[in-house]
Structure formats: C-alpha cells, structure tokens
Design a protein around this motif. Structure first.
Motif, mmCIF file in Angstrom:
data_model
loop_
_atom_site.group_PDB
_atom_site.id
_atom_site.type_symbol
_atom_site.label_atom_id
_atom_site.label_comp_id
_atom_site.label_asym_id
_atom_site.label_seq_id
_atom_site.Cartn_x
_atom_site.Cartn_y
_atom_site.Cartn_z
ATOM 1 N N UNK A 167 -3.546 4.646 -19.016
ATOM 2 C CA UNK A 167 -2.669 5.507 -18.227
ATOM 3 C C UNK A 167 -1.777 4.599 -17.395
ATOM 4 N N UNK A 168 -0.663 4.193 -17.989
ATOM 5 C CA UNK A 168 0.260 3.284 -17.321
ATOM 6 C C UNK A 168 1.244 4.082 -16.478
ATOM 7 N N UNK A 169 1.306 3.781 -15.187
ATOM 8 C CA UNK A 169 2.222 4.451 -14.271
ATOM 9 C C UNK A 169 2.731 3.447 -13.234
ATOM 10 N N UNK A 194 7.935 2.164 -22.932
ATOM 11 C CA UNK A 194 7.533 3.356 -23.678
ATOM 12 C C UNK A 194 6.058 3.694 -23.457
ATOM 13 N N UNK A 195 5.249 2.716 -23.067
ATOM 14 C CA UNK A 195 3.822 2.955 -22.868
ATOM 15 C C UNK A 195 3.508 3.599 -21.522
ATOM 16 N N UNK A 196 4.495 3.714 -20.656
ATOM 17 C CA UNK A 196 4.297 4.409 -19.385
ATOM 18 C C UNK A 196 4.087 5.902 -19.607
ATOM 19 N N UNK A 197 3.570 6.578 -18.579
ATOM 20 C CA UNK A 197 3.521 8.041 -18.591
ATOM 21 C C UNK A 197 4.882 8.572 -19.006
ATOM 22 N N UNK A 198 4.916 9.667 -19.757
ATOM 23 C CA UNK A 198 6.099 10.100 -20.495
ATOM 24 C C UNK A 198 7.358 10.181 -19.647
ATOM 25 N N UNK A 199 7.280 10.828 -18.480
ATOM 26 C CA UNK A 199 8.466 10.983 -17.649
ATOM 27 C C UNK A 199 8.944 9.643 -17.123
ATOM 28 N N UNK A 200 8.010 8.816 -16.647
ATOM 29 C CA UNK A 200 8.391 7.497 -16.157
ATOM 30 C C UNK A 200 8.942 6.623 -17.272
ATOM 31 N N UNK A 201 8.386 6.735 -18.472
ATOM 32 C CA UNK A 201 8.860 5.930 -19.595
ATOM 33 C C UNK A 201 10.339 6.176 -19.847
ATOM 34 N N UNK A 202 10.729 7.439 -19.874
ATOM 35 C CA UNK A 202 12.135 7.784 -20.112
ATOM 36 C C UNK A 202 13.014 7.274 -18.974
ATOM 37 N N UNK A 203 12.525 7.395 -17.746
ATOM 38 C CA UNK A 203 13.316 6.971 -16.595
ATOM 39 C C UNK A 203 13.497 5.458 -16.568
ATOM 40 N N UNK A 204 12.424 4.723 -16.790
ATOM 41 C CA UNK A 204 12.509 3.263 -16.753
ATOM 42 C C UNK A 204 13.360 2.733 -17.908
ATOM 43 N N UNK A 216 0.840 -1.198 0.000
ATOM 44 C CA UNK A 216 0.000 0.000 0.000
ATOM 45 C C UNK A 216 0.876 1.248 0.000
ATOM 46 N N UNK A 217 0.662 2.123 -0.985
ATOM 47 C CA UNK A 217 1.410 3.370 -1.114
ATOM 48 C C UNK A 217 0.443 4.546 -1.239
ATOM 49 N N UNK A 218 0.871 5.717 -0.757
ATOM 50 C CA UNK A 218 0.119 6.951 -0.984
ATOM 51 C C UNK A 218 0.502 7.489 -2.355
ATOM 52 N N UNK A 219 -0.450 7.480 -3.286
ATOM 53 C CA UNK A 219 -0.174 7.832 -4.674
ATOM 54 C C UNK A 219 -0.969 9.062 -5.086
ATOM 55 N N UNK A 220 -0.393 9.825 -6.022
ATOM 56 C CA UNK A 220 -1.120 10.960 -6.595
ATOM 57 C C UNK A 220 -2.338 10.459 -7.351
ATOM 58 N N UNK A 221 -3.425 11.182 -7.219
ATOM 59 C CA UNK A 221 -4.647 10.918 -7.962
ATOM 60 C C UNK A 221 -4.856 12.031 -8.977
ATOM 61 N N UNK A 257 2.032 -1.812 -13.559
ATOM 62 C CA UNK A 257 1.888 -0.580 -14.339
ATOM 63 C C UNK A 257 0.492 0.025 -14.221
ATOM 64 N N UNK A 258 -0.408 -0.650 -13.502
ATOM 65 C CA UNK A 258 -1.829 -0.328 -13.595
ATOM 66 C C UNK A 258 -2.333 0.481 -12.403
#
Length: 418
Positions: free
Chosen positions: A165-167, A199-209, A114-119, A152-153
């Motif tokens: 919206x994959x994050x 590459x299908x992740x949210x743009x910033x995360x995609x580049x980082x991963x 369980x994590x506190x995540x942005x909505x 990713x879901x």
C-alpha cells in the motif's frame, strides 16, 4: 524542466546501491554490500555527489538487520548518503527500527517530518481515524539540480500478509508539488528519488504524481523495488530502476551510476566484479533518453563529456565516432570529468568513449572500459502524453551496453516468489 547547458562543472552524479534486503551477517548480500561500500568510498573525493539507498534496506525491518549496514557505514564516515524506506522496512507494520537507523545517518541533516495521516477506516461510516506519523522525505540542491527524496511507505497501511500500500499522504503531496514548482521557477533540473514507479502508488495519488512529473518535465526518477535494471523514457522523464543487492535474478551484483548534464540524463550499471575504470558519457545525450534537440558545432564536430570513475587517473581517455579515428579527451578537473571533440556528420551513428587504467597490461578486458551511445539527431519531436504515465509502459527493453537485460526477472514482476 530547464537547466544550464553542459559546461566545465562536473555533472550531477550519484551512485545507486539497490535494495539490500539484509538478514544475517553471513549472507551473500551482506558481503556484497560491504564490498560495494568499500569500493565507492575508495573513489576520489568529489567524483560523485552521493550514494543513494532506495529502501528495502532490511528484509524484515529489524534492528539486527540494520546493524549490518550501520557497521559498514561507520567504517566509511565520510561517505555522502541519501536513503528512504521501502516496503520491507515496515514488513511487520512498524518502522521503529528503521527510524533509529535513519536517525543515526540522515536525521542530523534531514530529520523526519511528523504529519497527521489517515489510517485504515474502522467502519462504513464517518471519517477515517488520523494519527501522527513520521515521514522520511526531504530535498537537497546540487548545483543546477534539485534532488527530491520521497517516502512512499509511512503513509500507507501495507505489511506482510496484507499486500503493498504505497502512499505519500496529502502533506507530502503538497510538499512535492511545491518542490517541483520551485525547481522550475529557479531553472533547476528536477530529479526525484523514490522506492517504486509512481503507478504503484494508491490509484488517485498515482495519477496525480505521474501527471505532475509529466506536466512539469521532471527529468529523472530513480527507483528501487523492481530488483532488475530497467530504463523507461516517455519523452520527458527517464525512469531508472537498479537491480537489488539481495534477492536478485539479474546478473552480476553492483550499483548504478546516474548523471544529469545540462538537463539531460545518462545512466549505466557497474558490476562489482569489474576492474577500474568505469566510463559514463554524459554529453551528448543518447537518442533513447533525449528530451530536446542538440546541434553540431559550426565546424562539424560535437562536444563530448564523460565521467571516468577510477581509483587511479586513466593514462588514456579518448572518443570516436563509429569506427573512425580516436580523438583525445582531456581532464577538465580533478573530479573525473573528461572533455573532447569528435567529427560528426549526418551519417554518424555511434559515439564511444574509452578510458585505460595505468595497470592495463596492453591486452585483455581488465583495466579498460568503454561507454557507447547513439546521440540524438538534430531534432527531437515533442512527445505525446503517454497512456500510462509514471509506469514501465515506456520501457526501453534490453540495452546491454548500459547493463539492462530487459527480461524483468524479479519478485515484483516475472521472477521468483521471495
């Protein structure tokens, strides 16, 4: 990532059963899934490490849909399993029914975190709201391999009618970085299992991963989502996607068999309607998947290792270079590993391993199987960083010997609008 050289131990090997998209008991994919589970459960114990479900288990994320696979898994309680969610597992914005299914089959070993995540933001000003969300990521070690399973879901906002919206979320990103770093420090080969290409992740995360996978030399990334078989290789990482059990346009239903042997990857698709045996060459590595140089033995031979999956031990397992003489391969244990040597020169190109089942009548394609590769040369150059890391830009295209048609027919690329 580094790893030990191929040795006497069985290679890390898994069976990848693609997206199921289950709906009702009478559907074709429900019958196919039951047949796949029965087939792999009938293999000798120890011949593979686990069965992998890459998400999109239920078409609509409903309890009645998970009940179909739950019943199948309960018929085979000894089946080793890893699973993650796909976008269809939260098709209508909730994952309650997936959580119950996960709790029955995965939580005893790998409970959700369980994590506190942005909505989603509620207005133009102020930070986005945060909410406690369950995520289904975990990792496990198999000998020289660290297997990392991503979610990713759960951190995303997507649902039917709103798009994907994959994050991963910041907490999972930090965990992933730590897992990959620890694998490198422990000289483990890292294999990542996720629902789709980075590459299908949210743009910033995609580049980082994608950058993390490239820089840390993650060796294999195994995925679903595409609905078709695909192999992509950027010189450091092999990205492998297996066709869906449900909603598919990619030929015979079945499952993928993937392996890591001495830090190099092997992969081949097995059609459900084929008879045993099934052969996968794990060493040497094919030139299209190689990451480092390999060397001939001083006597001009090359060591060959292959996994033979079968309900009965083969009567014959043999190897040859091009159309040269067959050389016998011997069982290296009770788990389906066979080893041998074959003469190999600078002019040699193809390596074939063939296995014959005790029920083969002496003719016809049933009860006999071969895998064919083109081993890498003695030198494998260091690759340049790809322009689109973590994507299908480096797809190898058609590779029929491995069950890859190369036409990308599926609802997420060029196929039917399911």
């Amino acid at each position: 990532m580094t790893a030990d050289a191929p040795g006497s131990a069985r290679p890390f090997l898994f069976l990848h059963v693609g997206d199921q998209h289950l709906t009702v008991a009478g559907a074709r994919n429900a019958h196919d899934l039951d047949a796949i589970l029965a087939q792999v459960a009938g293999l000798p114990q120890g011949s593979y490490d686990f069965v992998y479900l890459p998400g999109d288990i239920a078409e609509n994320g409903l309890a009645s849909e998970y009940a179909l696979i739950d019943a199948g898994l309960r018929r085979h309680p000894a089946l080793p399993l890893h699973l993650i969610p796909g976008d269809h597992d939260r098709q209508y914005g909730t994952m309650d029914d997936f959580d119950a299914f996960h709790g029955a089959h995965m939580a005893p070993r790998h409970p959700p975190i369980t994590n506190d995540l942005d909505r989603p933001p509620t207005g133009p000003e102020g930070p986005p709201p945060r909410e406690a969300i369950r995520q289904y990521y975990h990792a496990e070690t198999y000998g020289a391999v660290r297997a990392v399973f991503l979610d990713m879901i759960s951190a995303g906002y997507g649902q039917k009618g709103q798009g994907l919206d994959f994050r991963l979320g910041r907490e999972q990103m930090e965990w992933l970085s730590g897992e990959i770093d620890n694998a490198r420090r422990e000289a483990k080969t890292c294999a990542v299992f996720m629902h789709s290409y980075p590459e299908d992740l949210e743009k910033k995360e995609a580049a980082e991963v994608a950058g993390l996978f490239w820089s840390e030399r993650v060796r294999l990334v195994e995925m679903g989502h595409t609905h078709y078989n695909e192999l992509a290789h950027d010189g450091r990482t092999t990205y492998a996607a297996a066709r869906s059990v449900g909603q598919n346009e990619d030929g015979s239903v079945g499952y993928a068999v993937g392996a890591l042997d001495g830090g190099e990857a092997a992969w081949r698709f097995r059609a459900l309607d084929r008879t045993w045996p099934f052969v996968l060459i794990t060493a040497p590595v094919d030139r299209r998947l190689a990451t480092r140089s390999q060397h001939l033995h001083a006597d001009g031979t090359v060591a060959v290792r292959a996994m033979v999956l079968s309900d009965k031990a083969p009567t014959v397992c043999r190897c040859r270079a091009d159309d040269g003489p067959w050389r016998p391969m011997a069982a290296a244990g009770p788990d389906g590993l066979f080893e041998g040597r074959v003469e190999w020169s600078l002019g040699s190109r193809r390596l074939e391993v063939q296995a014959i089942h005790p029920d083969w009548p002496g003719f016809g394609p049933d009860f006999i199987d071969s895998d064919v590769i083109e081993p890498a040369g003695r030198a494998v150059p260091e690759p340049e960083r790809p322009t689109r890391p973590g994507s299908d830009a480096c797809s190898l295209g058609a590779w029929l010997e491995k069950g890859v048609r190369g036409d990308q027919l599926g609802p997420n690329r060029a196929g039917r609008d399911w």
